[in-house]
Motif scaffolding. Structure first.
Motif, PDB file in Angstrom:
ATOM      1  N   ALA A 199       0.861  -1.176   0.000  1.00 56.85           N
ATOM      2  CA  ALA A 199       0.000   0.000   0.000  1.00 56.85           C
ATOM      3  C   ALA A 199       0.901   1.230   0.000  1.00 56.85           C
ATOM      4  N   LEU A 200       0.557   2.190  -0.800  1.00 59.47           N
ATOM      5  CA  LEU A 200       1.322   3.429  -0.896  1.00 59.47           C
ATOM      6  C   LEU A 200       0.584   4.537  -0.155  1.00 59.47           C
ATOM      7  N   ARG A 201       1.348   5.419   0.433  1.00 57.08           N
ATOM      8  CA  ARG A 201       0.752   6.522   1.188  1.00 57.08           C
ATOM      9  C   ARG A 201       1.522   7.795   0.897  1.00 57.08           C
ATOM     10  N   GLY A 202       0.788   8.854   0.625  1.00 63.20           N
ATOM     11  CA  GLY A 202       1.432  10.136   0.442  1.00 63.20           C
ATOM     12  C   GLY A 202       2.096  10.605   1.719  1.00 63.20           C
ATOM     13  N   VAL A 203       3.143  11.379   1.571  1.00 59.85           N
ATOM     14  CA  VAL A 203       3.941  11.801   2.714  1.00 59.85           C
ATOM     15  C   VAL A 203       3.297  12.999   3.397  1.00 59.85           C
ATOM     16  N   ARG A 204       3.148  12.873   4.716  1.00 59.43           N
ATOM     17  CA  ARG A 204       2.594  13.946   5.551  1.00 59.43           C
ATOM     18  C   ARG A 204       1.268  14.459   5.007  1.00 59.43           C
ATOM     19  N   GLY A 205       0.406  13.512   4.624  1.00 55.73           N
ATOM     20  CA  GLY A 205      -0.940  13.861   4.206  1.00 55.73           C
ATOM     21  C   GLY A 205      -1.045  14.357   2.786  1.00 55.73           C
ATOM     22  N   ALA A 206       0.063  14.445   2.059  1.00 49.58           N
ATOM     23  CA  ALA A 206       0.015  14.932   0.679  1.00 49.58           C
ATOM     24  C   ALA A 206      -0.609  13.884  -0.223  1.00 49.58           C
ATOM     25  N   GLU A 207      -1.199  14.334  -1.307  1.00 48.71           N
ATOM     26  CA  GLU A 207      -1.781  13.416  -2.274  1.00 48.71           C
ATOM     27  C   GLU A 207      -0.679  12.612  -2.950  1.00 48.71           C
ATOM     28  N   LEU A 208      -0.940  11.336  -3.139  1.00 46.93           N
ATOM     29  CA  LEU A 208       0.039  10.452  -3.751  1.00 46.93           C
ATOM     30  C   LEU A 208       0.170  10.780  -5.227  1.00 46.93           C
ATOM     31  N   GLU A 209       1.397  11.024  -5.668  1.00 52.10           N
ATOM     32  CA  GLU A 209       1.664  11.331  -7.067  1.00 52.10           C
ATOM     33  C   GLU A 209       2.094  10.077  -7.809  1.00 52.10           C
ATOM     34  N   PRO A 210       1.933  10.058  -9.157  1.00 53.34           N
ATOM     35  CA  PRO A 210       2.425   8.914  -9.940  1.00 53.34           C
ATOM     36  C   PRO A 210       3.915   8.688  -9.690  1.00 53.34           C
ATOM     37  N   LEU A 211       4.293   7.436  -9.539  1.00 56.31           N
ATOM     38  CA  LEU A 211       5.679   7.106  -9.212  1.00 56.31           C
ATOM     39  C   LEU A 211       6.484   6.834 -10.472  1.00 56.31           C
TER      40      LEU A 211
END
Length: 608
Positions: free
Chosen positions: A279-291
């Motif tokens: 599971a991927l999670r954005g850092v510090r509540g930020a929206e997850l961007e394409p990797l």
């Protein structure tokens, strides 16, 4: 005097000191411990932490606390992550005269991605500038991270101001960290390796859980190694249990065979998967961007390039360039070196993921991963259908939970979910019908053929799933008999054979020990193949070549012979059974093989 820790279990607490201001961090650790965390001369000369530093102290409560001092400069983020990765708590250090810096943000991003929840904010150099602006800015940053809410301590390390408050706050911090399981499997991520003349190779790391003892056999890079000696916080020890900083002296291991990012493991207890689902999670509540297609995975002290396959819904499959000992629930960091940024936090969800071959498989896999129950025995069993108990344990499921999971079909070390077992029974029924239609004189499937038809991993599971769903009165479900899987008695035999069997059954019911002669068998159309099929179907028992009786004949023979006496001759047995020598001789031999009778001399038999 006996060294502290020798001959007893040693444990401690460990925190990482992170932040942009290297000089302030090192000065703070030095003031708290009286030790120099910067080991390299260049570090002390430049006031810049380059490699991991280690120091320790005893808190007012008597708790031993170790510090992993990580570099603050942006060029050494990989080293910072190697030190912070296995550590359960952190000190975020900010200087009053510098305030919150971009590199402080990347350190916090990494700690948030790792899910570190225990920490303190320490504002240093409070003698140089009012600490309030730096403190408020830092607290605002921490508020969006896993470290919120964090306690705050303001210090001036060179003057010793605030250090007593910091020690008290550290006591509170480490007291809130749950105690790890001392019986857990060992995974010691190596953050430093060196050799000592006369001792050999020594590796150090933060032991998160479990216990390491002198004399233990561990696994390193696929080979078995032995623990020659242990130290923790500078003192020798016979055993060290997590959480603790530990130095392990390995017997017979060349220094060049160990690098940072390797792991000492409990043998045969860890999987080394080629792929993992996360599971991927954005850092510090930020929206997850394409990797990006390739990023760096930081887990423990390891930094490994991984290929990313998005699955959708915030899930991905990662393929590391080398296998890593991972378990469900492990937290890690994905970092893009090109952007010099932490791009996502990772939680491992599956270390034995299924292949994705068909169109739409990735999207379906994301739906599966979103379902609750992952990491539990029941959830993993339901998701996989069939799984080995040792693999569940290696995934991180507690053994007690595996032993208690119900309902589950168990055999040969495997667990099968009820739904999967029902599917196997249905598949067996269909396979037996198809086989019997094609080979009517060879009814039923062998165990191995049944295993393949049901897509079960071991032959023992065939019997287990059939036992879990026994046939009803009409015997329509498959059943195991004489080493083959059948669909009831005579099911699948040609009509002419069943009709002949009905006639033969009538003959033998009237005269149970009058085995049919060759002429009668020929009259009924029962040749060798037909008789063999009826024996396999359980309709007849063959006591000799060409000599067949009903299946209950041996038991009925024993009942009649009891009326003759405890001992009898062949002639007496023949007369009691009302049969001929052609039948009596092989029938007595059959009873002897079954353990029902025995010979007392050349002419006398005795019931057991």
């Amino acid at each position: 005097m006996r060294p502290r820790g020798a001959g007893r279990f040693v444990t401690s607490r460990v925190v990482a000191t992170a932040g942009h201001v290297d000089h302030g961090k090192s000065t703070l650790v030095r003031a708290l411990t009286g030790m120099e965390p910067d080991r390299l001369a260049e570090e002390r000369r430049r006031g810049l932490t380059i490699d991991l530093g280690f120091a320790w102290t005893r808190l007012p409560s008597g708790t031993d606390l170790a510090f992993v001092d990580v570099p603050g400069h942006e060029r050494f983020v990989t080293t910072m992550l190697a030190g912070a990765g296995p550590v359960p708590a952190a000190l975020v250090v900010v200087a009053a005269d510098e305030g919150w810096m971009p590199q402080s943000g990347e350190h916090l991003d990494a700690l948030d991605a790792l899910g570190v929840e225990h920490g303190l904010l320490v504002v240093t150099r409070c003698d140089l500038l009012d600490p309030e602006p730096a403190r408020e800015d830092a607290l605002a940053e921490l508020a969006r991270s896993s470290l919120a809410p964090a306690g705050v301590v303001e210090v001036c390390a060179p003057r010793g101001e605030g250090l007593d408050d910091l020690r008290a706050a550290l006591d509170g911090l480490v007291g809130a960290i749950p105690d790890p399981d001392p019986g857990a499997d060992v995974r010691l991520w190596v953050d430093r390796a060196f050799s000592i003349r006369g001792a050999g190779t020594v590796v150090t790391g933060t032991l998160g859980a479990g216990t390491v003892r002198v004399g233990d056999e561990l696994e390193l890079g696929g080979r078995r190694v032995h623990v020659r000696g242990l130290q923790s916080l500078g003192a020798p020890a016979e055993a060290v249990r997590g959480v603790a900083r530990v130095a392990v002296n390995l017997r017979g291991v060349p220094r060049e065979a160990v690098v940072r990012g390797d792991a000492l493991l409990t043998p045969d207890a860890w999987l080394a998967p080629a792929e993992v689902d996360v599971a991927l999670r954005g850092v510090r509540g930020a929206e997850l961007e394409p990797l990006p297609r390739e990023v760096m995975l930081h887990v423990g002290s390891a930094a490994v390039t991984v290929r990313v396959r998005p699955l959708g819904g915030g899930f991905a499959r990662l393929r590391p360039e080398r296998p890593l000992p991972l378990r469900i629930g492990d937290r890690a960091v994905l970092r893009d070196p090109g952007r010099r940024a932490v791009v996502a936090g990772v939680e491992v969800l599956d270390v034995l993921p299924p292949a994705l071959r068909r169109r739409g498989a990735a999207a379906r896999r994301a739906v599966e991963l979103a379902e609750p129950g992952g990491g539990t025995a029941s959830g993993e069993l339901g998701r996989r259908g069939a799984v080995r108990a040792v693999d569940l344990e290696a995934m991180g499921v507690p053994r007690a939970e595996i032993d208690a999971v119900e309902p589950a079909v168990r055999a040969d070390g495997w667990l099968v979910a009820p739904a999967r077992a029902k599917e196997a029974v249905s598949a067996l029924a269909a396979a037996v019908r198809a086989h019997d239609a094609a080979e009517p004189l060879d009814p039923g499937l062998t165990i191995e053929a049944a295993r393949r038809a049901a897509d079960l991993p071991t032959a023992g599971l065939v019997a287990a799933v059939l036992a879990a769903f026994p046939p009803g009165p009409d015997a329509v479900r498959p059943q195991l008999r004489d080493g083959r899987v059948h669909l009831g008695r005579s099911r699948g035999l040609p009509e002419r054979v069943r009709a002949a069997m009905d006639a033969l059954r009538a003959d033998l019911t009237a005269n149970p020990f009058h085995a049919p002669e060759a002429g009668r068998l020929a009259e009924l159309g029962l040749g060798a193949r037909e008789l063999a099929a009826l024996v396999r179907a359980g309709e007849l028992v063959a006591i000799a070549d060409g000599v067949v009786l009903l299946p209950d004949a041996p038991d009925r023979a024993v009942d009649r012979l009891r009326g003759v006496g405890p001992e009898f001759t062949l002639s007496e047995a023949r007369q009691a059974l009302g049969t001929t020598r052609r039948v009596a001789v092989p029938l007595l031999e059959h009873l002897a093989r079954a353990g029902c009778t025995e010979r007392t001399d050349d002419v006398t038999h005795r019931l057991r």
